[in-house]
Write a protein that holds these residues in place. Structure first.
Motif, PDB file in Angstrom:
ATOM      1  N   ALA A   1       0.673  -1.173   0.118  1.00 34.86           N
ATOM      2  CA  ALA A   1       0.011  -0.029   0.060  1.00 34.86           C
ATOM      3  C   ALA A   1       0.932   1.337  -0.090  1.00 34.86           C
ATOM      4  O   ALA A   1       0.678   2.229  -0.739  1.00 34.86           O
ATOM      5  N   GLN A   2       1.995   1.319   0.959  1.00 34.97           N
ATOM      6  CA  GLN A   2       2.891   2.426   0.709  1.00 34.97           C
ATOM      7  C   GLN A   2       3.382   2.761  -0.493  1.00 34.97           C
ATOM      8  O   GLN A   2       3.687   3.874  -1.018  1.00 34.97           O
TER       9      GLN A   2
ATOM     10  N   LYS B   1       2.278   1.761  -3.430  1.00 36.81           N
ATOM     11  CA  LYS B   1       1.476   2.403  -4.431  1.00 36.81           C
ATOM     12  C   LYS B   1       1.134   3.391  -4.355  1.00 36.81           C
ATOM     13  O   LYS B   1       1.139   4.372  -5.284  1.00 36.81           O
ATOM     14  N   ASP B   2       1.133   4.110  -2.885  1.00 35.02           N
ATOM     15  CA  ASP B   2       0.896   5.303  -2.670  1.00 35.02           C
ATOM     16  C   ASP B   2       2.077   6.288  -3.198  1.00 35.02           C
ATOM     17  O   ASP B   2       1.794   7.571  -3.758  1.00 35.02           O
ATOM     18  N   TYR B   3       3.293   5.798  -2.883  1.00 30.99           N
ATOM     19  CA  TYR B   3       4.385   6.324  -3.568  1.00 30.99           C
ATOM     20  C   TYR B   3       4.519   6.776  -5.133  1.00 30.99           C
ATOM     21  O   TYR B   3       4.661   7.753  -5.618  1.00 30.99           O
ATOM     22  N   CYS B   4       3.881   5.565  -5.772  1.00 26.89           N
ATOM     23  CA  CYS B   4       3.949   5.491  -7.390  1.00 26.89           C
ATOM     24  C   CYS B   4       2.876   6.445  -7.738  1.00 26.89           C
ATOM     25  O   CYS B   4       2.745   7.309  -8.423  1.00 26.89           O
ATOM     26  N   ASP B   5       1.586   6.488  -7.217  1.00 24.92           N
ATOM     27  CA  ASP B   5       0.459   7.092  -7.620  1.00 24.92           C
ATOM     28  C   ASP B   5       0.749   8.595  -7.335  1.00 24.92           C
ATOM     29  O   ASP B   5       0.524   9.385  -8.131  1.00 24.92           O
ATOM     30  N   LYS B   6       1.612   9.029  -6.280  1.00 22.46           N
ATOM     31  CA  LYS B   6       1.714  10.540  -5.995  1.00 22.46           C
ATOM     32  C   LYS B   6       2.645  11.103  -7.287  1.00 22.46           C
ATOM     33  O   LYS B   6       2.730  12.251  -7.610  1.00 22.46           O
ATOM     34  N   ARG B   7       3.322  10.146  -7.888  1.00 20.75           N
ATOM     35  CA  ARG B   7       4.388  10.566  -8.753  1.00 20.75           C
ATOM     36  C   ARG B   7       4.246  10.047 -10.287  1.00 20.75           C
ATOM     37  O   ARG B   7       4.855  10.149 -11.122  1.00 20.75           O
TER      38      ARG B   7
ATOM     39  N   ASP C   1       0.028  -8.059  -6.717  1.00 14.23           N
ATOM     40  CA  ASP C   1       0.734  -7.829  -5.387  1.00 14.23           C
ATOM     41  C   ASP C   1       1.778  -8.540  -5.003  1.00 14.23           C
ATOM     42  O   ASP C   1       2.686  -8.222  -4.276  1.00 14.23           O
TER      43      ASP C   1
ATOM     44  N   GLN D   1      11.213   6.148   0.732  1.00 16.69           N
ATOM     45  CA  GLN D   1      10.935   6.589  -0.624  1.00 16.69           C
ATOM     46  C   GLN D   1      11.936   5.932  -1.372  1.00 16.69           C
ATOM     47  O   GLN D   1      11.679   5.370  -2.658  1.00 16.69           O
TER      48      GLN D   1
ATOM     49  N   SER E   1      10.904   2.406  -2.302  1.00 16.41           N
ATOM     50  CA  SER E   1       9.495   2.533  -3.163  1.00 16.41           C
ATOM     51  C   SER E   1      10.439   2.744  -4.473  1.00 16.41           C
ATOM     52  O   SER E   1       9.997   1.994  -5.579  1.00 16.41           O
TER      53      SER E   1
END
Length: 168
Positions: A21-22, A24-30, A39, A94, A97
């Protein structure tokens, strides 16, 4: 096999700095696309990214616990501003990720013919000669920049682990 994510206390069995989840959040924000991977595949790449963080350099301070499985968290670790870093630094998460994302499209480590000691390479009419002292292998600039403040000696960051001993 599910990831065991380091929680900042120095787990003896952790194998990742971030959860799926972390990541994916890193990737989504970028705007980084990981949709082609399930997964389970993402977990494998997260482990590889974590391994890379742990082997790319020697870090300041000391591991928090002697039996912890990863290089972070660390005791006596200070950021560039002189503030003591407690727990698992955001920049380490980060970097892990970023490296996990890079691992989706290729190897983080590459095997090098003759240890990577290439003087010159030619393919047809194209020729490349590397500068003396140039690092061997890939260099992941974004991840390395994130980790730089925690590295004992920034010159010690290397694109792949070297064999032998190194000075502290």
């Amino acid at each position: 096999m599910a990831l065991i994510v380091e929680n900042g206390t120095g787990l003896a069995d952790a194998d990742a700095y971030v959860s799926v989840a972390q990541f994916k959040d890193y990737c989504d924000k970028r705007g980084l696309n990981y949709d082609a991977f399930d997964d389970g595949e993402l977990e494998q790449k997260i482990r590889l990214g974590t391994d890379y963080v742990d082997t790319i350099s020697r870090y300041k301070g000391n591991r928090l616990k002697a039996d912890q499985s990863l290089q972070f968290p660390r005791a006596n670790l200070f950021d560039w501003g002189g503030t003591e870093v407690i727990g698992l630094p955001l920049k380490v998460k980060q970097a892990a990720s970023e490296l996990a994302f890079r691992a989706l499209s290729g190897e983080l480590y590459e095997d090098l013919d003759r240890g990577g000691m290439v003087q010159s390479e030619s393919v047809g009419e194209i020729s490349v000669t590397y500068a003396e002292g140039a690092p061997r292998g890939k260099f992941f600039t974004a991840a390395m920049a994130m980790l730089a403040q925690f590295v004992r000696d920034e010159k010690s960051i290397r694109p792949s682990p070297k064999y032998g001993t190194s000075a502290e």
